[in-house]
Structure formats: structure tokens, C-alpha cells
Scaffold this active site. Structure first.
Site, PDB file in Angstrom:
ATOM      1  N   PHE A 145     -22.189   9.326  40.793  1.00  0.00           N
ATOM      2  CA  PHE A 145     -21.438   8.310  40.047  1.00  0.00           C
ATOM      3  C   PHE A 145     -21.636   8.373  38.528  1.00  0.00           C
ATOM      4  O   PHE A 145     -21.613   7.342  37.853  1.00  0.00           O
ATOM      5  CB  PHE A 145     -21.796   6.902  40.555  1.00  0.00           C
ATOM      6  CG  PHE A 145     -21.891   6.806  42.044  1.00  0.00           C
ATOM      7  CD1 PHE A 145     -20.851   7.239  42.855  1.00  0.00           C
ATOM      8  CD2 PHE A 145     -23.032   6.320  42.666  1.00  0.00           C
ATOM      9  CE1 PHE A 145     -20.931   7.184  44.239  1.00  0.00           C
ATOM     10  CE2 PHE A 145     -23.131   6.256  44.046  1.00  0.00           C
ATOM     11  CZ  PHE A 145     -22.078   6.689  44.827  1.00  0.00           C
ATOM     12  N   CYS A 146     -21.798   9.577  37.991  1.00  0.00           N
ATOM     13  CA  CYS A 146     -22.022   9.738  36.537  1.00  0.00           C
ATOM     14  C   CYS A 146     -23.169   8.852  36.060  1.00  0.00           C
ATOM     15  O   CYS A 146     -23.148   8.328  34.937  1.00  0.00           O
ATOM     16  CB  CYS A 146     -20.757   9.437  35.745  1.00  0.00           C
ATOM     17  SG  CYS A 146     -19.485  10.697  35.935  1.00  0.00           S
ATOM     18  N   ALA A 147     -24.160   8.691  36.928  1.00  0.00           N
ATOM     19  CA  ALA A 147     -25.375   7.952  36.590  1.00  0.00           C
ATOM     20  C   ALA A 147     -26.534   8.640  37.310  1.00  0.00           C
ATOM     21  O   ALA A 147     -27.283   8.027  38.054  1.00  0.00           O
ATOM     22  CB  ALA A 147     -25.253   6.492  37.001  1.00  0.00           C
ATOM     23  N   HIS A 162     -23.403   7.765  32.282  1.00  0.00           N
ATOM     24  CA  HIS A 162     -23.481   8.835  31.291  1.00  0.00           C
ATOM     25  C   HIS A 162     -22.697   8.517  30.021  1.00  0.00           C
ATOM     26  O   HIS A 162     -23.021   9.028  28.940  1.00  0.00           O
ATOM     27  CB  HIS A 162     -22.965  10.143  31.892  1.00  0.00           C
ATOM     28  CG  HIS A 162     -23.832  10.673  32.989  1.00  0.00           C
ATOM     29  ND1 HIS A 162     -23.483  11.743  33.780  1.00  0.00           N
ATOM     30  CD2 HIS A 162     -25.062  10.273  33.438  1.00  0.00           C
ATOM     31  CE1 HIS A 162     -24.433  11.981  34.666  1.00  0.00           C
ATOM     32  NE2 HIS A 162     -25.397  11.100  34.485  1.00  0.00           N
TER      33      HIS A 162
END
Length: 477
Positions: free
Chosen positions: A399-401, A140
Site C-alpha cells: 500500500f505504498c507504506a 510514501h
């Protein structure tokens, strides 16, 4: 150079770091002897296997920071000895980072708070009407900052070659011949279009074809920024060899967790834009006008985007980490990490219930980041059991993805009601994964314990009961 800096240089040269291409031992890091309690009784040395989130501080970095701390002073413009010394240290750190990244002589090194801050800074200085191209596979930090630009999100490729071909098609379609946008692109030489790409995935650990993507970008008049947050701690990064225009990374993933990051690269867009933050340090001259307003002359150096009092300790810690990794030798660090990767992947391959997530396949080169799911387990529950029953710290979630993990998991179900299962919208399945990550400070025992723990949990189940507390799976008391 000050006496302190000379002494620090001597300390750096004689630091206790691993030497030679074999790099048989892990580099010393803080916390390597910390013990944690187990819910089943007793204590165990903590196995920190969450390097992709934040790596522990190198002992060398901690020692360098501790040696400097009594000499801490304000950076720039101070007349006192400590201020002058701190300024020298700060600016020499800039040189060290430029050398670590093999920057071009004309490049600027700007110190920020993190990779996220670095990419938001770059987003803030984009020329008007700039087009940005970014794969959905990005973290992100590199997926989301481009809110003021025309953004094209590219589908997840399944091979490195497909990544290059996808980008080439998108760039070829961006502006028809004779359009004003293309004419402006020609006037600026390499813009106004920007490609943002990761060097190593924070989900799969796979290395991306950065050099080939840079060549494709430049062939179509675009520039490229490399998110090296997961690459720089594991592999050498050469701005010149990769031919990228900018590179961004964070200190806290580079064994220097003191709140600083880096944006390094071409100066022109940075110099032409308004300062990222307005304030002292960014301004060269400020004067009142007769009409009551204020005229400001901004710096054209890196200081233009470094307003406020700099985080000199954070900056120095990054420079210390850069020196430590360089002197340890990336050949040896990479060889040792490949040894650890093989241990983990081979161990997990022996467990049929485990599926490792991958875009490019089993043979793709990668860094020490591996994500997986386990049949019959919610990933939050599994990660909680690894921590509470084995003293192993991993990460679970998206995982901020989020787009990437959702693509990799597809419609694969995980039980809605199980402990720690993330809340899902109506009609949507609960999705999350487990990530194990390691690096220069990881001993063999930690990954060996991890593999044994996975096998035991899959075979025998958890030894303890768990419950959900504020969205997290925790041991039931």
C-alpha cells in the site's frame, strides 16, 4: 459572478444528496450499477471497496463537470467570454477549498496534481538547513519527498500518546541551546523545522492525534504539514482548529478523480522560494537584459507555483466535491461510516484465521480503511479470489507504506511459491496484506457481501484455480 456560476450555485443547492445527521443512504456515485463477470458464471454488481486508492466520482461532481464542460476555456489572461468564465470558476474554486479547510485569511491555496505533488512542492520550498521529522508509518507520498533536507525518521508509535511523546523527544534533541540552527529558528519564529504527519493511516485507517502533534511541533519552534489524503474524504478538516501550517490532499480520493490536488497553508515559505515549476503563469514580468540574459519577476500569489495551463476541470471537481460533502453533513457521513466499519470489523472478528492490522488497538477511532491477513493464504491470492468469484474489488500488497506494513507484519510468513506471492530478496520473507476501504458512496450490501465472501473463502477455499501473471494472481484459464 457570471451567469453560469450563479446557475451552478443553484444546481449545487438543489443537488440530490443525503441530508440530516442520520445520513441513512450512501451518496450517489458513478459506477454504482456496473456489473462484472464472475469466473464461476454469471454477473454481479461490482462492489468497489478500494476507496483508499481512488474513490469513485460523486454523481454530483460528474454532473457539475458535465454542465461546465461546454464552457471550458483557458484560465487567466484570456479576453474571451469562456476564458473569463473559466477564470472566475477557477478562482472561486480556490475560495471554496479554503472554506472547506477552514483556512486562515492569510493562507494560500495552491492547486497541484495530487497529494504527492503537493508534498513535493512543499519539500522544494523548505528553507536551507531545514530539518524534517516524519514517522516511518507515513505513506510514501509524505515519507519520501524530503531528499534535500535533514530528515529524522521516527519509529512507529503504538499509542497516540506515544506518537506525541516520540515527536517531543526528537524535537527537543534537534539543536542544543545556543546553536546557530536554534538561533535561526528563533529568527524565523517557527522554523526551520517541519513535521509531516498523516491524519488517517492509509493502512489501518486509524486517526492520528494531529492537534496534539501540532501543539508539540509549535512548542519546539517547528511547523507541521498534514497529509489529509485519507482524512479529508471522511472527516471535516479545519486548519485553524487543528492548528496545522499546511494541509495536502488529492481530488481522486475526495470523489473528484480528475487529476488535481491541493496544498493549502502559510504563504511565507512559498513566497520566498523559487517557483516549483518555471514557466508561464508563474511569472509576472520577463525582460531581456543587455548581457543577453533574462530577468524574471515571479508572482507572490498562489500563481507562483502553478505554472502552465491549470487543470480547471480537475480544480472545479474538487470544489464541487467539497460542497457536496459539506452539504451532506459530515456528522451523518461519519455516523454512517462508523456503522459500516462496525459491520466489517465484527464480521472479520468471527473468523479466527483473520488478523486485522493495527497500531493503536481495537478501540482506536478510524476511517473506513481496514487491512488484514488470513492464515494459510497469500494476500494476493485472497484478493484475486474476492474479485474473480465475488465481484469485490479490494487491494493487496504493501500500500505504498512499506515500512509501516513490514512493521505490522513483522516476520509473519506468507508462502513464497503461492500464486501472486510478491518476490522477496534472498533470506527475506514474502510479506503483503489485504486492504478493504469504503466511504460515502458504499451501500451496506457491498460490505455484507465482502464479509460473507471472506467467511466462505476461509471455510471452503477458492472455487477456481489461479496462476501468477506478471507478478499478479489471476484466474487460470
Amino acid at each position: 459572478m457570471s451567469a453560469f456560476l450563479n446557475a451552478a450555485a443553484t444546481s449545487v443547492a438543489t443537488a440530490d444528496t443525503a441530508e440530516g445527521p442520520a445520513c441513512a443512504e450512501p451518496l450517489p456515485v458513478l459506477g454504482r450499477d456496473v456489473t462484472v463477470p464472475l469466473v464461476t458464471g454469471g454477473e454481479v454488481t461490482y462492489a468497489a471497496l478500494d476507496y483508499a486508492a481512488s474513490a469513485p466520482a460523486l454523481q454530483r461532481v460528474w454532473d457539475d463537470v458535465a454542465a461546465y464542460a461546454p464552457y471550458y476555456g483557458s484560465v487567466h489572461r484570456g479576453a474571451g467570454y469562456l476564458s473569463q468564465l473559466s477564470t472566475d470558476l477557477f478562482e472561486q474554486s480556490r475560495v471554496t477549498v479554503a472554506e472547506f479547510l477552514d483556512c486562515r485569511p492569510s493562507d494560500q491555496v495552491i492547486f497541484t496534481r495530487s497529494t504527492t505533488d503537493s508534498l513535493n512542492l512543499l519539500a522544494a520550498v523548505l528553507p536551507a538547513d531545514c530539518q524534517v521529522f516524519v514517522f516511518e508509518t507515513e505513506h510514501h507520498a509524505s515519507l519520501l519527498p524530503w531528499t534535500n533536507a535533514q530528515v529524522t525518521y521516527l519509529d512507529a508509535p503504538r499509542t497516540p500518546g506515544e506518537a506525541v511523546a516520540t515527536l517531543e523527544r526528537a524535537l527537543a534533541d534537534r539543536a542544543p541551546l545556543g546553536s546557530p540552527l536554534l538561533e535561526r529558528s528563533r529568527e524565523l519564529g517557527e522554523g526551520p523545522a517541519l513535521v509531516c504527519v498523516t491524519g488517517a493511516s492509509n493502512v489501518t485507517g486509524e486517526l492520528w492525534p494531529v492537534k496534539e502533534l501540532a501543539a508539540a511541533a509549535h512548542a519546539h519552534g517547528a511547523r507541521i504539514v498534514l497529509d489529509a489524503a485519507q482524512l479529508a474524504p471522511h472527516h471535516p478538516v479545519s486548519v485553524q482548529d487543528l492548528d496545522v501550517d499546511w494541509v495536502a490532499f488529492s481530488g481522486h480520493k475526495l470523489y473528484a478523480p480528475f487529476g488535481s490536488g491541493v496544498l493549502a497553508g502559510r504563504a511565507d515559505w512559498l513566497q520566498q522560494a523559487e517557483p516549483y515549476l518555471a514557466g508561464g503563469g508563474a511569472s509576472r514580468k520577463v525582460a531581456r537584459r543587455e548581457d543577453g540574459g533574462v530577468d524574471v519577476e515571479w508572482h507572490t500569489t498562489a500563481a507562483r507555483h502553478e505554472a502552465g495551463s491549470p487543470n480547471v476541470i480537475g480544480v472545479y471537481s474538487i470544489a464541487s466535491a467539497c460542497k457536496a460533502l459539506t452539504e451532506a453533513g459530515f456528522d451523518g457521513l461519519v455516523a454512517r461510516e462508523r456503522h459500516l466499519i462496525a459491520k466489517v470489523r465484527e464480521g472479520l472478528a468471527e473468523v479466527p484465521a483473520v488478523r486485522i492490522l493495527s497500531l493503536f488497538g481495537d478501540d482506536a477511532p478510524r476511517v473506513g480503511v481496514i487491512s488484514f491477513v488470513v492464515d494459510g493464504w497469500n494476500s494476493s491470492h485472497f484478493a484475486a479470489a474476492l474479485s474473480a468469484e465475488y465481484g469485490i474489488g479490494v487491494r493487496d500488497g504493501l500500500f505504498c507504506a512499506h515500512p509501516l506494513v513490514r512493521t505490522l507484519l513483522g516476520s509473519e510468513p506468507q508462502a513464497q511459491g503461492e500464486c501472486g506471492a510478491p518476490e522477496a530478496a534472498p533470506g527475506e520473507r514474502s510479506l503483503n496484506a489485504i486492504r478493504v476501504s469504503f466511504g460515502a458512496g458504499t451501500p451496506d450490501e457491498h460490505v455484507e457481501r465482502f464479509v460473507r465472501a471472506v467467511k466462505e473463502l476461509v471455510a471452503d477455499g477458492a472455487k477456481w484455480q489461479y496462476r501468477t501473471e506478471e507478478g499478479r494472481c489471476v484466474p487460470a484459464v
